[in-house]
Write a protein that holds these residues in place. Structure first.
Motif, PDB file in Angstrom:
ATOM      1  N   VAL A 188       0.781  -1.116  -0.024  1.00 53.57           N
ATOM      2  CA  VAL A 188       0.011  -0.113  -0.164  1.00 53.57           C
ATOM      3  C   VAL A 188       0.741   1.254   0.021  1.00 53.57           C
ATOM      4  O   VAL A 188       1.775   1.487   1.022  1.00 53.57           O
ATOM      5  CB  VAL A 188      -0.878   0.091   1.101  1.00 53.57           C
ATOM      6  N   THR A 189       0.631   1.995  -1.071  1.00 52.71           N
ATOM      7  CA  THR A 189       1.377   3.350  -1.016  1.00 52.71           C
ATOM      8  C   THR A 189       0.460   4.540  -0.680  1.00 52.71           C
ATOM      9  O   THR A 189      -0.536   4.611  -1.143  1.00 52.71           O
ATOM     10  CB  THR A 189       1.931   3.669  -2.478  1.00 52.71           C
ATOM     11  N   CYS A 190       0.887   5.293   0.239  1.00 49.72           N
ATOM     12  CA  CYS A 190       0.184   6.538   0.625  1.00 49.72           C
ATOM     13  C   CYS A 190       0.720   7.659  -0.184  1.00 49.72           C
ATOM     14  O   CYS A 190       1.936   7.846  -0.517  1.00 49.72           O
ATOM     15  CB  CYS A 190       0.320   6.740   2.150  1.00 49.72           C
ATOM     16  N   MET A 191      -0.040   8.650  -0.789  1.00 53.82           N
ATOM     17  CA  MET A 191       0.423   9.707  -1.493  1.00 53.82           C
ATOM     18  C   MET A 191      -0.405  10.828  -0.916  1.00 53.82           C
ATOM     19  O   MET A 191      -1.540  11.257  -0.889  1.00 53.82           O
ATOM     20  CB  MET A 191       0.061   9.647  -3.047  1.00 53.82           C
ATOM     21  N   THR A 192       0.670  12.070  -0.544  1.00 51.65           N
ATOM     22  CA  THR A 192       0.096  13.338  -0.200  1.00 51.65           C
ATOM     23  C   THR A 192       1.081  14.181  -0.491  1.00 51.65           C
ATOM     24  O   THR A 192       1.897  14.025  -1.504  1.00 51.65           O
ATOM     25  CB  THR A 192       0.086  13.321   1.633  1.00 51.65           C
ATOM     26  N   LYS A 193       0.690  15.521   0.132  1.00 55.58           N
ATOM     27  CA  LYS A 193       1.364  16.690  -0.234  1.00 55.58           C
ATOM     28  C   LYS A 193       1.769  17.175   0.949  1.00 55.58           C
ATOM     29  O   LYS A 193       1.594  18.491   1.335  1.00 55.58           O
ATOM     30  CB  LYS A 193       0.935  17.738  -1.058  1.00 55.58           C
ATOM     31  N   ASP A 194       2.400  16.506   1.612  1.00 57.02           N
ATOM     32  CA  ASP A 194       2.544  16.930   3.338  1.00 57.02           C
ATOM     33  C   ASP A 194       3.858  17.800   3.505  1.00 57.02           C
ATOM     34  O   ASP A 194       4.031  18.451   4.544  1.00 57.02           O
ATOM     35  CB  ASP A 194       2.449  15.629   4.228  1.00 57.02           C
ATOM     36  N   ASN A 195       4.733  17.909   2.433  1.00 55.24           N
ATOM     37  CA  ASN A 195       5.901  18.822   2.351  1.00 55.24           C
ATOM     38  C   ASN A 195       5.356  20.288   2.400  1.00 55.24           C
ATOM     39  O   ASN A 195       5.908  21.225   2.851  1.00 55.24           O
ATOM     40  CB  ASN A 195       6.980  18.693   1.412  1.00 55.24           C
ATOM     41  N   ILE A 196       3.961  20.417   1.913  1.00 54.04           N
ATOM     42  CA  ILE A 196       3.531  21.846   1.958  1.00 54.04           C
ATOM     43  C   ILE A 196       2.387  21.979   2.880  1.00 54.04           C
ATOM     44  O   ILE A 196       2.316  22.990   3.711  1.00 54.04           O
ATOM     45  CB  ILE A 196       2.943  22.282   0.376  1.00 54.04           C
ATOM     46  N   MET A 197       1.302  21.141   2.861  1.00 49.96           N
ATOM     47  CA  MET A 197       0.191  21.073   3.651  1.00 49.96           C
ATOM     48  C   MET A 197       0.632  20.153   4.888  1.00 49.96           C
ATOM     49  O   MET A 197       0.162  19.143   4.918  1.00 49.96           O
ATOM     50  CB  MET A 197      -1.122  20.712   2.791  1.00 49.96           C
ATOM     51  N   LYS A 198       1.319  20.665   5.848  1.00 50.85           N
ATOM     52  CA  LYS A 198       1.792  19.772   6.700  1.00 50.85           C
ATOM     53  C   LYS A 198       0.845  19.486   7.885  1.00 50.85           C
ATOM     54  O   LYS A 198       0.983  18.437   8.603  1.00 50.85           O
ATOM     55  CB  LYS A 198       2.918  20.791   7.561  1.00 50.85           C
ATOM     56  N   MET A 199      -0.270  20.365   7.962  1.00 52.77           N
ATOM     57  CA  MET A 199      -1.331  19.917   8.907  1.00 52.77           C
ATOM     58  C   MET A 199      -2.314  18.912   8.402  1.00 52.77           C
ATOM     59  O   MET A 199      -2.782  18.033   8.843  1.00 52.77           O
ATOM     60  CB  MET A 199      -1.987  21.105   9.530  1.00 52.77           C
ATOM     61  N   THR A 200      -3.130  19.150   7.291  1.00 53.91           N
ATOM     62  CA  THR A 200      -4.009  18.508   6.554  1.00 53.91           C
ATOM     63  C   THR A 200      -3.467  17.160   6.120  1.00 53.91           C
ATOM     64  O   THR A 200      -3.747  16.030   6.552  1.00 53.91           O
ATOM     65  CB  THR A 200      -4.725  19.328   5.573  1.00 53.91           C
ATOM     66  N   ASP A 201      -2.506  17.412   4.954  1.00 58.74           N
ATOM     67  CA  ASP A 201      -1.920  16.130   4.403  1.00 58.74           C
ATOM     68  C   ASP A 201      -1.132  15.616   5.458  1.00 58.74           C
ATOM     69  O   ASP A 201      -1.094  14.200   5.425  1.00 58.74           O
ATOM     70  CB  ASP A 201      -1.342  16.560   3.056  1.00 58.74           C
ATOM     71  N   GLY A 202      -0.364  16.438   6.418  1.00 56.67           N
ATOM     72  CA  GLY A 202       0.451  15.791   7.216  1.00 56.67           C
ATOM     73  C   GLY A 202      -0.435  14.918   8.138  1.00 56.67           C
ATOM     74  O   GLY A 202       0.055  13.770   8.736  1.00 56.67           O
ATOM     75  N   LEU A 203      -1.626  15.136   8.675  1.00 57.18           N
ATOM     76  CA  LEU A 203      -2.473  14.255   9.177  1.00 57.18           C
ATOM     77  C   LEU A 203      -2.797  12.980   8.662  1.00 57.18           C
ATOM     78  O   LEU A 203      -2.697  11.711   9.192  1.00 57.18           O
ATOM     79  CB  LEU A 203      -3.783  15.129   9.685  1.00 57.18           C
ATOM     80  N   PHE A 204      -2.916  13.089   7.245  1.00 59.94           N
ATOM     81  CA  PHE A 204      -3.202  11.834   6.646  1.00 59.94           C
ATOM     82  C   PHE A 204      -1.931  10.886   6.458  1.00 59.94           C
ATOM     83  O   PHE A 204      -2.474   9.653   6.776  1.00 59.94           O
ATOM     84  CB  PHE A 204      -3.630  12.325   4.883  1.00 59.94           C
ATOM     85  N   HIS A 205      -0.849  11.543   6.310  1.00 57.29           N
ATOM     86  CA  HIS A 205       0.221  10.668   6.514  1.00 57.29           C
ATOM     87  C   HIS A 205       0.534  10.211   7.685  1.00 57.29           C
ATOM     88  O   HIS A 205       1.073   9.037   7.899  1.00 57.29           O
ATOM     89  CB  HIS A 205       1.501  11.774   5.868  1.00 57.29           C
ATOM     90  N   GLN A 206       0.139  10.978   8.846  1.00 56.72           N
ATOM     91  CA  GLN A 206       0.823  10.386  10.197  1.00 56.72           C
ATOM     92  C   GLN A 206      -0.315   9.176  10.570  1.00 56.72           C
ATOM     93  O   GLN A 206       0.332   8.061  11.043  1.00 56.72           O
ATOM     94  CB  GLN A 206       0.453  11.667  11.181  1.00 56.72           C
ATOM     95  N   VAL A 207      -1.556   9.405  10.095  1.00 51.15           N
ATOM     96  CA  VAL A 207      -2.633   8.172  10.494  1.00 51.15           C
ATOM     97  C   VAL A 207      -2.034   7.008   9.750  1.00 51.15           C
ATOM     98  O   VAL A 207      -2.023   5.738  10.157  1.00 51.15           O
ATOM     99  CB  VAL A 207      -3.831   8.568   9.913  1.00 51.15           C
ATOM    100  N   PHE A 208      -1.474   7.381   8.383  1.00 44.61           N
ATOM    101  CA  PHE A 208      -0.971   6.152   7.474  1.00 44.61           C
ATOM    102  C   PHE A 208       0.086   5.378   8.185  1.00 44.61           C
ATOM    103  O   PHE A 208      -0.005   4.145   8.507  1.00 44.61           O
ATOM    104  CB  PHE A 208      -0.812   6.780   6.149  1.00 44.61           C
TER     105      PHE A 208
END
Ligand code: NAD
Length: 514
Positions: A188-208
């Motif tokens: 399973v590969t997770c894709m986000t833009k958490d280098n820019i949106m550290k809080m919103t996409d960062g949350l998605f990545h953190q939960v992953f």
């Protein structure tokens, strides 16, 4: 076959299976090519002995025109809530006016949080540059920018709120892992833009990262969405299951489907805790409607996913294998019968209904070149069921944080002053205990120490922080007093955002350049 004709067979004529309980499903044929591909799909389901009883509803253009701006009549909801399974043809969304997308309305109203889009190549029979591609995109389906909360704030600025929630992330990520396990997928590969949106996409990545620890049998990685999309377009065979927030998932699943050869090939499932909707990923294709040339495969493969979901994997397998055999035998609708550059025809073509008939004639057959599919070990009914309680446990394990207000962002509409002049005006209007800390324009700090080169609009974010050291907190009445002063001083306030800490952790982003 009329849509309101119940499909009678209780046993599968091709596998001599024991009787399967009849399952009522809601079916909407949709607009454009919808009626043709629905007829073709239902004919195959009937011939294969799917134990489904069709309850037809009308949605889309006819309903929009009759005055329901949602595209769905109130009574159609009753059918969806009663049957909990929806096979839907594509819908034409009227452009402009006050019309909202019916698809988005259905997904959000019924809580269909997971959009599952398998994108598979069928080389050498369907021309594609990526013959080994076999990717499933699991797209979050309710949140992100698709919350549809938009405002015009100033003469020059529109805003769309991007909402990402912890429960939303938990259930989509959990679903992706459960799906991978149930379908024998390895990564399973997770894709986000958490280098820019550290809080919103960062949350998605953190939960992953949190959830992947519970699935040691499945390989994982994370990619930033831009390089992830580039790799998907050039090396799709490197991917297995991809889980990603709503907007990225919408875009990359169209990219992926097109890479396999035709947008007409891909089916999709929209899964919720109670209801599930199955539809082709393509639209109503008005340019080819009524000509009997549309490819019914996307809808047929959606119906295969539906059969797995409702616990009829054997008949799903029979249809899918017959479909693969049909493609191998060279029965192609016009969209498939072309060379890679899309110019020359590669062989004879068949119409929509003739294609369905060719599938029917192959029911019980297995493909010779493609690997036959097997759903025997797949219990689709268990995927979301397994994800849901695990998700609830995950959410419950999160205690409520201690929340303290430490400042406020005041958004201002003005175009007559420089940043320095605005700062001077606000400093004169602030209240005791609150200090103007910075002003940004489109997120970039312009005061104090702004650059003359920075382009500014009429939309200013003015950050006030509480005074009195690290332990000081702010009361709402101080914000109300500040707003009273500022607005009476002639400043046009658009909105405010409270700045809080959660268990002492900063709950707001810094300004760019702060
Ligand atoms: P589209 O997917 O309908 O068509 C794009 C192109 O692909 C067209 O050239 C069409 O002929 C071709 N195509 C699509 N499905 C095909 C099939 N099964 N067989 C052969 N060729 C096929 O996209 P569009 O033209 O951008 O949108 C048309 C309408 O569909 C719009 O009103 C849009 O809002 C709606 N739409 C609905 C859904 C849905 O209901 N899920 C999804 C996307 C678009």
């Amino acid at each position: 076959m009329r849509l309101d004709t119940p499909m009678a067979p209780q046993t599968n004529p091709h596998n001599a299976l024991p009787a399967t309980p009849m399952r009522t499903i809601t079916v909407a044929e949709g607009d454009g090519i919808g009626p043709e591909i629905t007829r073709a799909t239902l004919a195959v389901l009937k011939a294969a002995g799917a134990a489904v009883d069709v309850q037809p509803i009308t949605v889309g253009e006819a309903i929009y025109k009759s005055g329901h701006s949602t595209g769905i009549a109130p009574e159609a909801w009753d059918s969806l809530r009663a049957t909990q399974v929806f096979l839907k043809g594509p819908i034409t969304t009227p452009q402009g006016g006050g019309y909202k997308s019916l698809n988005v309305t259905i997904r959000k109203t019924l809580g269909l949080y997971a959009n599952v889009r398998p994108c598979v190549s069928f080389a050498p029979f369907v021309p594609t540059m990526h013959p080994k591609m076999d990717v499933v995109i699991v797209r979050e389906n309710e949140e992100d920018l698709y919350a549809g909360i938009e405002h015009r704030q100033t003469d020059q600025v529109m805003q769309c709120l991007k909402l990402i929630t912890r429960p939303g992330c938990e259930r989509i990520v959990r679903y992706a892992f459960e799906y991978a396990r149930a379908h024998g997928r390895r990564k399973v590969t997770c894709m986000t833009k958490d280098n820019i949106m550290k809080m919103t996409d960062g949350l998605f990545h953190q939960v992953f990262d949190e959830i992947r620890a519970h699935y040691p049998d499945i390989a994982t990685d994370h990619m930033i969405i831009d390089i992830g999309t580039a790799r998907l377009a050039t090396r799709p065979e490197q991917f297995d299951v991809i889980v990603t927030p709503n907007l990225y998932g919408d875009i990359i699943s169209d990219v992926a489907a097109e890479l396999t050869g035709s947008v007409g090939l891909a089916g999709s499932a929209n899964i919720g805790e109670h209801v599930a909707m199955f539809e082709a990923i393509h639209g109503s294709a008005p340019d080819i409607a009524g000509k009997d040339i549309a490819n019914p495969s996307g809808m047929l493969l959606s119906a295969v996913m539906m059969l797995v979901h409702i616990g009829q994997p054997k008949v799903a397998e029979t249809i899918h294998n017959a479909w693969l055999a049909t493609i191998e035998d060279g029965f192609h609708t016009a969209d498939l019968a072309r060379s890679l550059d899309g110019t020359a025809k590669t062989g004879p073509t068949v119409g929509t209904q003739a294609f369905a008939q060719a599938v029917i004639e192959r029911l019980g057959k297995k493909p010779q070149t493609f690997k036959p599919v097997s759903y025997a070990a797949t219990d689709g009914t268990k995927v979301s069921a397994a994800a849901a309680p695990a998700m609830a446990a995950q959410a419950a394990s999160k205690k409520v944080a201690k929340k303290e207000m430490v400042g406020v962002d005041v958004f201002v509409h003005q175009s007559s002053m420089t940043a320095d002049a605005l700062a001077a005006q606000l400093q004169a209007l602030t209240v005791p205990g609150l200090k103007l800390q910075m002003i940004t324009n489109r997120g970039v700090k312009v005061w104090p120490g702004g650059f003359p080169e920075t382009f500014t609009t009429d939309h200013w974010r003015c950050r006030f922080m509480v005074e009195g050291g690290d332990t000081a907190t702010l009361a709402h009445r101080q914000i109300v007093a500040l707003l009273g002063n500022v607005t009476e001083g002639g400043v046009d306030v658009i909105k405010t955002e409270n700045l809080c800490t959660f268990d002492g952790e900063r709950g707001f982003a810094l300004g760019q350049g702060q």
